[in-house]
Scaffold this active site. Structure first.
Site, mmCIF file in Angstrom:
data_model
loop_
_atom_site.group_PDB
_atom_site.id
_atom_site.type_symbol
_atom_site.label_atom_id
_atom_site.label_comp_id
_atom_site.label_asym_id
_atom_site.label_seq_id
_atom_site.Cartn_x
_atom_site.Cartn_y
_atom_site.Cartn_z
ATOM 1 N NE ARG A 22 -7.807 6.522 9.474
ATOM 2 C CZ ARG A 22 -7.112 6.282 8.376
ATOM 3 N NH1 ARG A 22 -5.855 5.825 8.460
ATOM 4 N NH2 ARG A 22 -7.650 6.476 7.200
ATOM 5 C CD GLN A 58 -3.066 4.494 10.592
ATOM 6 O OE1 GLN A 58 -4.299 4.550 10.492
ATOM 7 N NE2 GLN A 58 -2.266 5.010 9.684
ATOM 8 C CB THR A 75 -6.063 7.639 1.354
ATOM 9 O OG1 THR A 75 -5.887 6.621 2.318
ATOM 10 C CG2 THR A 75 -7.455 8.235 1.448
ATOM 11 C CD GLU A 110 -7.506 12.504 4.138
ATOM 12 O OE1 GLU A 110 -7.003 13.328 3.371
ATOM 13 O OE2 GLU A 110 -7.727 11.313 3.822
ATOM 14 C CG ASP A 130 -5.619 0.482 3.815
ATOM 15 O OD1 ASP A 130 -5.675 -0.510 4.542
ATOM 16 O OD2 ASP A 130 -4.756 1.376 3.918
ATOM 17 C CG HIS A 158 -4.203 10.367 2.460
ATOM 18 N ND1 HIS A 158 -5.295 10.283 3.300
ATOM 19 C CD2 HIS A 158 -3.353 9.397 2.865
ATOM 20 C CE1 HIS A 158 -5.104 9.293 4.168
ATOM 21 N NE2 HIS A 158 -3.933 8.734 3.922
ATOM 22 C CE LYS A 172 -3.223 2.361 7.305
ATOM 23 N NZ LYS A 172 -4.218 2.761 6.315
ATOM 24 C CB THR A 204 -7.520 -5.077 2.273
ATOM 25 O OG1 THR A 204 -6.569 -4.771 3.290
ATOM 26 C CG2 THR A 204 -7.338 -4.110 1.115
ATOM 27 N NE ARG A 246 4.506 13.303 11.194
ATOM 28 C CZ ARG A 246 3.939 12.481 10.310
ATOM 29 N NH1 ARG A 246 3.606 11.256 10.670
ATOM 30 N NH2 ARG A 246 3.721 12.872 9.077
ATOM 31 C CE1 TYR A 300 -0.291 8.416 4.196
ATOM 32 C CE2 TYR A 300 1.910 9.354 4.233
ATOM 33 C CZ TYR A 300 0.634 9.270 4.757
ATOM 34 O OH TYR A 300 0.306 10.038 5.852
ATOM 35 C CD GLU A 354 -6.037 4.764 4.581
ATOM 36 O OE1 GLU A 354 -5.314 4.043 3.862
ATOM 37 O OE2 GLU A 354 -5.585 5.520 5.472
ATOM 38 C CG ASP A 411 -2.011 1.025 1.123
ATOM 39 O OD1 ASP A 411 -2.340 1.441 -0.011
ATOM 40 O OD2 ASP A 411 -2.539 1.434 2.168
ATOM 41 C CD GLU A 434 -5.397 2.797 -0.225
ATOM 42 O OE1 GLU A 434 -4.542 2.218 -0.929
ATOM 43 O OE2 GLU A 434 -5.265 3.001 0.996
HETATM 44 MN MN MN Z 1 -4.012 2.931 2.660
#
Ligand code: MN
Length: 418
Positions: free
Chosen positions: A232, A235, A347, A361, A228, A130, A248, A252, A139, A125, A194, A123, A196
């Site tokens: 959260r 994660q 995503t 998001e 996906d 995203h 995750k 899927t 962060r 990114y 997610e 997967d 994708e």
């Molecule tokens: Mn993903």
């Protein structure tokens, strides 16, 4: 390009016209799972057609009477093009009707199976928006994009064994999470999706030999929608320093239909500018610098309601890292591609509100609930159903559907339970 006309009832003007012909694996009744091609509301049983059309569809050998696309995918681009061109001819030529009709099965009489025996699952990114949105949420005090992001297509290896076909229920995962200063265990309270798009590898590459960007597309059989599912809270607690793991790996969802890369050739568009210029092994010739103008959406039907509402609409054309770069990067260390490898985009999110490909998001980290079908949602509740969809214009008013990646959240098992 003029639109094709098919004699198959309902094919023209549907999301599955003669220009599309995606592949999947299906069964009827207690019959064996086998490979089919979708046209309109029908599936062409390719195992059956190959037997009746030995010099045509059957010329590629015994690859369709199988419970996955892998044997056909491994046969390579010449075989794929041969079958696609023969099928197109057969579904458009009324004289072929007596040959094809016995192999046509109404799709509502079929059961869909996972189309691909998934080898490795990566997967990426690759959406700048995203990665930026998630960086801000995970962060808040740092730079949203980590220093490596614009230099390489960031990715992780996911769990191939828990990829399931669209329609498979998704049990809520349990795990560790941090609440304030405490570490607690229990069902995830921040279950997310997610949006994708995944590339499916057909032709393997040679161990130890990196695949250059200008050869990458030759390995790709097709494209399919992918969800996906992401917990959260699990994660956020586990991901540093080695990346996603149990947050995750529980599920899927892959669409039942894999669209041949050739069917999407008309919707290749140039990618966005990349700054800084990538290292030489990631550079693209102009003809390899493409992304797919596939329109994507996320819909949610909250538990107990009959309403499905679209939460987000976006396009795969905005992805920063291109598929040829993802493949070149994934193999640059000598790791090789295998038939059945699944390479997911990451995503897909756009820059505007309502174009985000995940709930974290869309709800700004759960702080701004959405109003869906009269109920409020931040993350998913048991009974909620999520449907990802994709569509692309392939010329002269013809639009094809990438089908859907659908899944309903169900209560999960907890350790010690029976
Ligand atoms: Mn993903």
């Amino acid at each position: 390009m003029t639109a094709l006309r098919s004699w198959v009832p309902g094919a023209d003007g549907s999301g599955f016209p003669a220009e599309h012909l995606p592949y999947g694996v299906f069964s009827t009744g207690d019959g064996p799972a086998r490979v089919g091609a979708r046209i309109g509301d029908h599936v062409v049983d390719l195992a059956r057609l190959a037997a009746d059309d030995a010099g045509g569809v059957g010329a590629v050998g015994d690859v369709f009477a199988r419970p996955s696309l892998n044997a056909f995918m491994a046969a390579g681009p010449d075989a794929w093009r041969h079958v696609r061109s023969r099928l197109t001819e057969l579904v458009c030529d009324a004289a072929a009707r007596p040959l094809v009709e016995p192999a046509l099965v109404p799709v509502d009489r079929t059961r869909a199976h996972l189309p691909v025996e998934v080898a490795d699952y990566v997967d990426f990114y690759s959406s700048l928006e995203h990665a930026t949105n998630l960086g801000r949420l995970f962060r808040p005090d740092g730079e949203p994009l980590l220093p490596n992001w614009r230099h390489l297509p960031v990715g992780y290896h996911g769990r191939a064994g828990t990829v399931a076909v669209s329609g498979t229920p998704v049990p809520r995962p349990s795990g560790q999470r941090r609440v304030g200063d405490e570490v607690v265990f229990g069902p995830s309270e921040r279950l997310d999706i997610e949006l994708e798009v995944a590339a499916v590898v057909g032709v393997p590459s040679v161990p130890g030999r990196p695949v250059p960007t200008d050869r990458a597309a030759e390995h790709v059989f097709g494209i399919a929608l992918l969800n996906d599912w992401s917990a959260r809270d699990i994660q956020a607690w586990e991901y540093q320093p080695l990346g996603p793991f149990l947050g995750k790996s529980f599920a899927t969802t892959l669409a039942a239909w894999v669209t041949p890369l050739d069917a999407l050739a008309p919707c290749r568009v140039p990618g966005r500018p990349q700054d800084p210029e990538p290292l030489p092994y990631l550079r693209l010739r102009p003809e390899d610098d493409w992304v797919l103008a596939v329109d994507l959406s996320v819909a949610l039907r909250p538990a107990g309601t009959a309403v499905e509402e679209v939460l987000s609409r976006t396009s795969a054309a905005g992805l920063y890292w291109r598929l040829p770069q993802q493949i070149a990067h994934a193999t640059v260390n000598g790791a090789h591609l295998r038939t059945g490898d699944l390479l997911a985009s990451g995503t897909v999110s756009g820059p505007a509100p309502g174009t985000e490909g995940s709930l974290i998001e869309l709800t700004r980290g759960g702080r701004e609930p959405l109003e869906v079908g009269g109920v409020r949602r931040t993350f998913l509740e048991d009974g909620d159903e999520v449907v990802l969809r994709g569509e692309a214009a392939v010329g002269d008013g013809v639009r094809i559907s990438l089908g859907e990646a659908r899944g309903r959240v169900v209560p999960g098992a907890v350790p010690g339970g029976r």
